[in-house]
Scaffold this motif. Structure first.
Motif, PDB file in Angstrom:
ATOM      1  N   GLN A   1       0.862  -1.170   0.000  1.00  0.00           N
ATOM      2  CA  GLN A   1       0.000   0.000   0.000  1.00  0.00           C
ATOM      3  C   GLN A   1       0.905   1.228   0.000  1.00  0.00           C
TER       4      GLN A   1
ATOM      5  N   PRO B   1      -2.342   2.613   5.777  1.00  0.00           N
ATOM      6  CA  PRO B   1      -3.796   2.529   5.628  1.00  0.00           C
ATOM      7  C   PRO B   1      -4.536   3.134   6.812  1.00  0.00           C
TER       8      PRO B   1
ATOM      9  N   ASP C   1      -7.975  -1.774   1.509  1.00  0.00           N
ATOM     10  CA  ASP C   1      -6.933  -1.162   0.692  1.00  0.00           C
ATOM     11  C   ASP C   1      -7.557  -0.177  -0.285  1.00  0.00           C
TER      12      ASP C   1
ATOM     13  N   ALA D   1      -3.343   0.018  -3.992  1.00  0.00           N
ATOM     14  CA  ALA D   1      -2.325  -1.039  -3.885  1.00  0.00           C
ATOM     15  C   ALA D   1      -1.468  -1.045  -5.139  1.00  0.00           C
TER      16      ALA D   1
ATOM     17  N   LEU E   1      -0.186  -8.084   1.224  1.00  0.00           N
ATOM     18  CA  LEU E   1      -0.481  -6.819   1.905  1.00  0.00           C
ATOM     19  C   LEU E   1      -0.480  -6.995   3.417  1.00  0.00           C
TER      20      LEU E   1
END
Length: 332
Positions: free
Chosen positions: A203, A207, A212, A215, A323
């Protein structure tokens, strides 16, 4: 001889249904839209707007309608798996919006239910039915841009509707990867004719949301090439891919959102500095609807196979894992 026709029903009144799918079904030579259902109370309004003969206030009522052969499902992502299975158990063929489901396990289970009930299933990644992509294949295979070295793709937009939007909720399958990253993944896998073996997703900023919003992903393919894509719900609208070779490159500036006039564009640039712009006419949703209807009428599997769908979800699942862990994910 009259063209055979399939009878369609729609579960839900999502924007994609109203803007693209309903008009496509109504224009298709081998499809007829006979019913729509909505639990929000909008079914009657939409039925009257589009001249749809029947409407229901419960999804189950539509699935029990014996006249309907094919069901299109544009519901929020977390509802796909359950309603695909319910449709299949009512002997309805299913066209389901992307992503087909949230995990590989969900996808495999619902496809198995479809197979057990002898109905066809296809994920509605409809962009692939625009002929501009086949033209890209032809140019690549001609050798005009030389040996392929890299591909990258981008899909982004500004998410304006925030209140009550499932795209902002993790448990509803929200986030940019599920919503639009799935297109980039499929385009890379399809155009490169090779599967990812390692995936690293990041990301770009810390965040602040549970999903997300953006990305960026690097994918190493079995054929040795490295590809990448970015997706975002907080950037200016882009939906493109670029394929780069030793002698030139190909750009498709309107890759995923169908042009309203059907005119796609393929731009070829060579080492000599020459640039050629080709206009390719076609309507992806109409072509996709007619393709799936044809498959049902002729009892043939869709060109976008169930195995391909499962693999796309497998890569999407790995992107989320990367992620979460901050590490590359290997796919065997």
């Amino acid at each position: 001889m009259a063209t055979q026709c399939t009878n369609w029903g729609i579960l839900g009144t999502a924007d994609v249904a109203r803007k693209w799918v309903i008009p496509a079904i109504q224009e298709a030579k081998n499809a007829k839209l006979v019913a729509i259902a909505s639990r929000s109370g909008k079914a009657k309004e939409i039925a009257e707007q589009f001249g749809i003969p029947k409407f229901y206030d419960r999804y189950e009522q539509l699935l029990q309608d014996p006249e309907i052969e094919i069901v299109y499902i544009p519901l929020p992502n977390h509802l796909h798996a359950d309603w695909v299975k319910k449709a299949a158990q009512n002997r309805k063929h299913v066209l389901c919006e992307k992503p087909a489901a949230l995990t590989v396990a969900q996808t495999e289970e619902m496809i198995q239910v479809c197979e057990n009930n002898h109905v066809f299933f296809m994920e509605a990644l409809m962009y692939q039915f625009h002929p501009q992509h086949q033209r890209v294949f032809t140019i690549m295979n001609s050798g005009e841009i030389g040996e392929i070295k890299m591909m990258r793709s981008s899909f982004s937009f500004i998410l304006k509707q925030l209140q009550g939007n499932f795209r902002l909720h993790k448990d509803m399958g929200g986030g940019s990867l599920y919503d639009i990253g799935c297109y980039c993944i499929h385009a890379i896998r399809s155009m490169m004719r090779s599967e990812p073996i390692q995936i690293y997703a990041v990301q770009p900023t810390a965040p602040d949301n549970e999903v997300d919003l953006s990305a960026t992903v690097i994918l190493k393919l079995q054929n040795g090439l490295t590809t990448s894509f970015d997706c975002s719900m907080e950037m200016i609208e882009r939906h493109t891919y670029e394929i780069v070779g030793t002698k030139g490159k190909i750009e498709v500036p309107a890759a995923f959102i169908p042009p309203t006039d059907g005119k796609g564009m393929v731009i070829v640039t060579t080492n000599e500095g020459t640039k050629r712009i080709e206009t390719i006419q076609g309507f992806s949703y109409l072509n996709g609807i007619e393709h799936f209807a044809h498959c049902v009428l002729t009892h043939t599997e869709p060109s976008y196979t169930k195995e391909d769908c499962i693999q796309n979800i497998r890569v999407l699942e790995a992107c989320h894992q990367s992620l979460q862990t901050g590490k590359p994910i290997s796919l065997s």
